[in-house]
Design an enzyme around this catalytic site. Structure first.
Site, mmCIF file in Angstrom:
data_model
loop_
_atom_site.group_PDB
_atom_site.id
_atom_site.type_symbol
_atom_site.label_atom_id
_atom_site.label_comp_id
_atom_site.label_asym_id
_atom_site.label_seq_id
_atom_site.Cartn_x
_atom_site.Cartn_y
_atom_site.Cartn_z
ATOM 1 N NE ARG A 188 57.551 21.638 18.787
ATOM 2 C CZ ARG A 188 57.092 20.599 19.488
ATOM 3 N NH1 ARG A 188 56.686 20.779 20.733
ATOM 4 N NH2 ARG A 188 57.017 19.399 18.949
ATOM 5 C CG ASP A 239 58.036 10.783 23.419
ATOM 6 O OD1 ASP A 239 58.091 10.088 24.447
ATOM 7 O OD2 ASP A 239 57.085 11.542 23.165
#
Length: 489
Positions: free
Chosen positions: A178, A254
């Site tokens: 990512r 988060d």
């Protein structure tokens, strides 16, 4: 920088290691048995200054699988906390590894993170691994978001590990690479505020400012400015989600970034039939993160960021609270301004007026009343193909259409200008849920990646009105039950 000076290949920094050690844990890579590259994002790789051919080598595949660290990188797992469905808990990278930060040819800095790379000190009993299906889903949706012009983390590559993992069913293990402007989250600040010292919190805030908003660094009130800028970016981001019918599915603190990028594509999906109460996630049983709730949840999350920053905003806590609350009051107005402007553009209105609010609301009510497809309705309005919508022949829609046309006539611009504005604002295609499932089944079950590759080709240019991929605008034939998504953890 001249072409001769551009370095091709990994060119890593490790700025996150400058933070207090409470914010991360340096760990070793967790090797897998038989990694193989299944998809590589060539365009993204090139923009990062990487050689696509080199990335397909055995050594690179080993690096993308976490079998060996990247040269110059310091692998680490980040610590953070989060409100998950409203409940606060300590978290951290339980199945991810930050390898370092790539310096691109243009001098930008991007996190390089492996997702599904194995256990860390924050795994909380989990195996730290990921399945091929969820990793490919994130690849698909993040690339779609990029094509739609929505700030997002992106996927560089997916490798299969040669090891099976157990979730709802046994499936091939996979690791995704990512790419993010950073992985700093609201939850990162919550963690520092709860378990760190004031100095730890200050170090984190200064790092975030220097990384994302360096213009604020020399300002006396830089922490308030940080809060204000994150509010602005999230207001713009959530408006973009709403405008294309994207439902994140797990808007925990988060999963909200400081950079304003969309992150963590778990049980996400795009809405077909317009219904503000749409929920896809199998674990969102009470609809906390339904489509219509996303703006309010974003505001709630930002309030948690504001709380975390209070000790830095002002030494007098009453004054800090007043300043933070004042900043928070701007979110609804900022969000609505972005959303109204976007909705106006979707209808060919380039300068929103008070009367346009009811015009927009009335259309959305009609979509809900008649079970119209959200994306296709705006596409067909753009093309003037009213006869193909489920709204055709409905008297209340005909009245709305007359009002809309009269509104467009007030604008001193050509019909061609209006059409172009609408085409730039209304995607032809989105990653339809049945198309995503079709691609995932072919890849995971049949090891056939051609369906996935075709889908990626289509969604990479979603505003192309000359596209030959009209099949991708169709709804699923079987609508007998609600579509459900799963977290994948």
């Amino acid at each position: 920088m001249t072409e001769d000076n551009i370095k091709v290949g990994w060119n890593l920094e490790n700025t996150y290691t400058s933070l207090p050690h409470i914010m991360f844990t340096a760990i070793n890579v967790n090797p897998v048995s038989d990694p193989k590259l299944v998809i590589l994002n060539d365009v993204l790789a090139t923009s990062l200054g990487l050689d696509t051919n080199a990335l397909k080598s055995r050594q690179s595949v080993e690096e993308l699988a976490g079998n060996r660290a990247l040269e110059g990188g310091i692998p680490l797992a980040q610590a953070y906390a989060g409100h998950q469905f409203g409940h606060f808990t300590m978290l951290g990278d339980g199945r991810a590894l930050l390898l370092g930060e790539q310096i691109t040819p243009s001098g930008e800095l991007f996190d390089i993170q492996l997702k599904g790379s194995g256990r860390t000190p924050y795994s909380r009993g989990g195996d730290g691994r990921a399945g091929l299906g969820p990793m490919l889903r994130e690849y698909i949706i993040s690339e779609s978001m990029h094509g739609l012009g929505i700030p997002t983390t992106r996927s560089l590559a997916v490798v299969i590990t040669g090891e099976d993992i157990m979730r709802e069913v046994v499936q091939p293990g996979a690791i995704m690479t990512r790419i993010a402007a950073s992985h700093l989250r609201v939850g990162t600040f919550q963690y520092a505020a709860k378990w760190g010292s004031i100095d730890d919190l200050k170090a984190l805030a200064d790092y975030a400012i220097e990384r994302h908003y360096p213009i604020f660094m020399d300002k006396e009130n830089r922490y308030l400015l940080l809060l204000q800028e994150v509010i602005e970016r999230q207001a713009a981001l959530i408006a973009k989600w709403q405008l294309v019918g994207f439902i994140h599915g797990v808007m925990n603190t988060d999963n909200m970034t400081i950079s304003g990028e969309t992150i963590d594509y778990g049980p996400c999906a795009f809405m077909d039939i317009y219904n503000p109460k749409t929920v896809f996630s199998s674990i969102d049983t009470h609809g906390r993160y339904a489509y219509e709730n996303q703006p309010n949840i974003a505001a709630w999350n930002l309030a948690r960021l504001a709380e975390s920053l209070l000790p830095l905003i002002h030494e007098d806590q009453d004054e800090a609270l007043e300043q933070a609350q004042e900043a928070m009051t701007t979110f609804p107005e900022k969000y609505e301004a972005h959303w109204l402007t976007g909705m106006g553009n979707k209808l060919g209105i380039f300068n929103i007026e008070e009367e346009d609010i009811s015009l927009i609301d009335n259309l959305l009510q009609l979509l809900k009343k008649y079970g119209a497809d959200y994306t296709n309705t705006f596409r067909l309005l753009t093309l003037g193909k009213l006869e193909e919508t489920v709204l055709v022949g409905k008297k209340d829609f005909e009245q709305w259409h007359e009002t809309w046309q009269a509104r467009l006539e007030k604008q001193e611009v050509s019909k061609e200008f209006i059409k172009q504005l609408m085409q730039k604002s209304n995607p032809v295609v989105i990653p339809r849920n049945h198309r995503v499932e079709e691609a995932l089944e072919a890849a995971v079950v049949k090891e056939d990646y051609s369906v996935l590759e075709n889908l990626l080709k289509v969604i990479s240019n979603p505003y192309d009105y000359n596209s030959e991929y009209l099949d991708y605008t169709s709804l699923p034939l079987d609508t007998s039950g609600p579509y459900k998504t799963f977290c994948g953890t």
